[in-house]
Design an enzyme around this catalytic site. Structure first.
Site, PDB file in Angstrom:
ATOM      1  N   SER A 111      48.254  44.472  35.394  1.00  0.00           N
ATOM      2  CA  SER A 111      48.843  43.372  36.144  1.00  0.00           C
ATOM      3  C   SER A 111      47.949  42.148  36.062  1.00  0.00           C
ATOM      4  O   SER A 111      46.729  42.274  35.904  1.00  0.00           O
ATOM      5  CB  SER A 111      48.997  43.777  37.615  1.00  0.00           C
ATOM      6  OG  SER A 111      49.383  42.680  38.415  1.00  0.00           O
ATOM      7  N   TYR A 160      45.810  47.027  45.501  1.00  0.00           N
ATOM      8  CA  TYR A 160      46.518  46.873  44.224  1.00  0.00           C
ATOM      9  C   TYR A 160      45.638  46.133  43.208  1.00  0.00           C
ATOM     10  O   TYR A 160      45.474  46.594  42.075  1.00  0.00           O
ATOM     11  CB  TYR A 160      47.840  46.136  44.443  1.00  0.00           C
ATOM     12  CG  TYR A 160      48.704  46.073  43.204  1.00  0.00           C
ATOM     13  CD1 TYR A 160      49.383  47.203  42.762  1.00  0.00           C
ATOM     14  CD2 TYR A 160      48.828  44.899  42.477  1.00  0.00           C
ATOM     15  CE1 TYR A 160      50.177  47.166  41.623  1.00  0.00           C
ATOM     16  CE2 TYR A 160      49.618  44.843  41.340  1.00  0.00           C
ATOM     17  CZ  TYR A 160      50.287  45.978  40.913  1.00  0.00           C
ATOM     18  OH  TYR A 160      51.075  45.934  39.788  1.00  0.00           O
ATOM     19  N   LYS A 187      44.141  47.875  39.723  1.00  0.00           N
ATOM     20  CA  LYS A 187      44.508  47.320  38.416  1.00  0.00           C
ATOM     21  C   LYS A 187      43.282  46.795  37.674  1.00  0.00           C
ATOM     22  O   LYS A 187      43.200  46.895  36.453  1.00  0.00           O
ATOM     23  CB  LYS A 187      45.580  46.239  38.580  1.00  0.00           C
ATOM     24  CG  LYS A 187      46.939  46.802  39.002  1.00  0.00           C
ATOM     25  CD  LYS A 187      47.467  47.838  38.002  1.00  0.00           C
ATOM     26  CE  LYS A 187      48.867  48.288  38.343  1.00  0.00           C
ATOM     27  NZ  LYS A 187      49.454  49.145  37.279  1.00  0.00           N
TER      28      LYS A 187
END
Length: 195
Positions: free
Chosen positions: A87, A100, A104
């Site tokens: 991402s 998150y 990532k």
């Protein structure tokens, strides 16, 4: 539907079940690790459950599945390609994305280490790092017009990615057209990281 592609539905946090299912599904030449969860919480409110689930799916599952597949590729003596879907959040802090963004970022570094260690076996490893993609998960997390407008305003191309934008990037990295590309991150972010 693509001939020769067989999706497997299983709980990637269950290492034994994953080992059995993926191990029986080979032989492999290509792998795309695309499973992910985005459990959005402010940093001070991150729960242990959210952290553990995110690490299980966004990082540990990629490591485990990639080990299984890479071992098969090496045993077969065939070159291969692995693409891990990361991402833009791996490289830019986003509010309420502490877990998150962290998982990532860890995935990007894992992919670089994999590229370094698997290169001698002619296995290439890269990441695709999209902006928000209009999947079911993307629609859930970015359905608030005020929240989405703030993000879209930071994207020079003025829109979120569609699934085909990501798929086409993955196909490129799996193909021989990227035969000299390994350890790289392909940004599919509409220019978000340059703004």
């Amino acid at each position: 539907q693509c001939p020769g592609i067989e999706p497997l539905c299983l709980d990637l946090a269950d290492w034994d079940a994953t080992e059995a299912a993926v191990g029986a599904a080979g032989p492999f030449e290509l792998l795309v690790n695309n499973a992910a969860v985005a459990m959005l919480q402010p940093f001070l409110e991150v729960t242990r459950a959210a952290l553990e689930r995110s690490l299980d799916v966004n990082l540990q599952a990629v490591l485990h599945v990639s080990q299984i597949v890479a071992r098969q590729m090496i045993a077969q003596g065939v070159p291969g390609a692995i693409v891990n879907v990361s991402s833009q959040a791996s490289q830019r802090a986003l509010r309420d994305h502490a877990v998150y963004c962290s998982t990532k970022s860890a995935l990007d570094m894992l992919s670089k280490v994999m590229a370094m260690e698997l290169g001698s076996h002619k296995i290439r490893v890269n990441t695709v790092n999209p902006t928000v993609v209009m999947t079911d998960m993307g629609r859930i997390n970015w359905s608030d017009p005020q929240k989405s407008a703030a993000m879209i305003n930071r994207i020079p191309l003025g829109k979120f990615a569609e699934v085909d934008d990501v798929v086409n990037s993955i196909l490129f990295l799996l193909s021989d057209k990227s035969a000299m590309t390994t350890g790289s991150s392909l940004m599919v972010d509409g220019g978000f990281l340059v703004s």
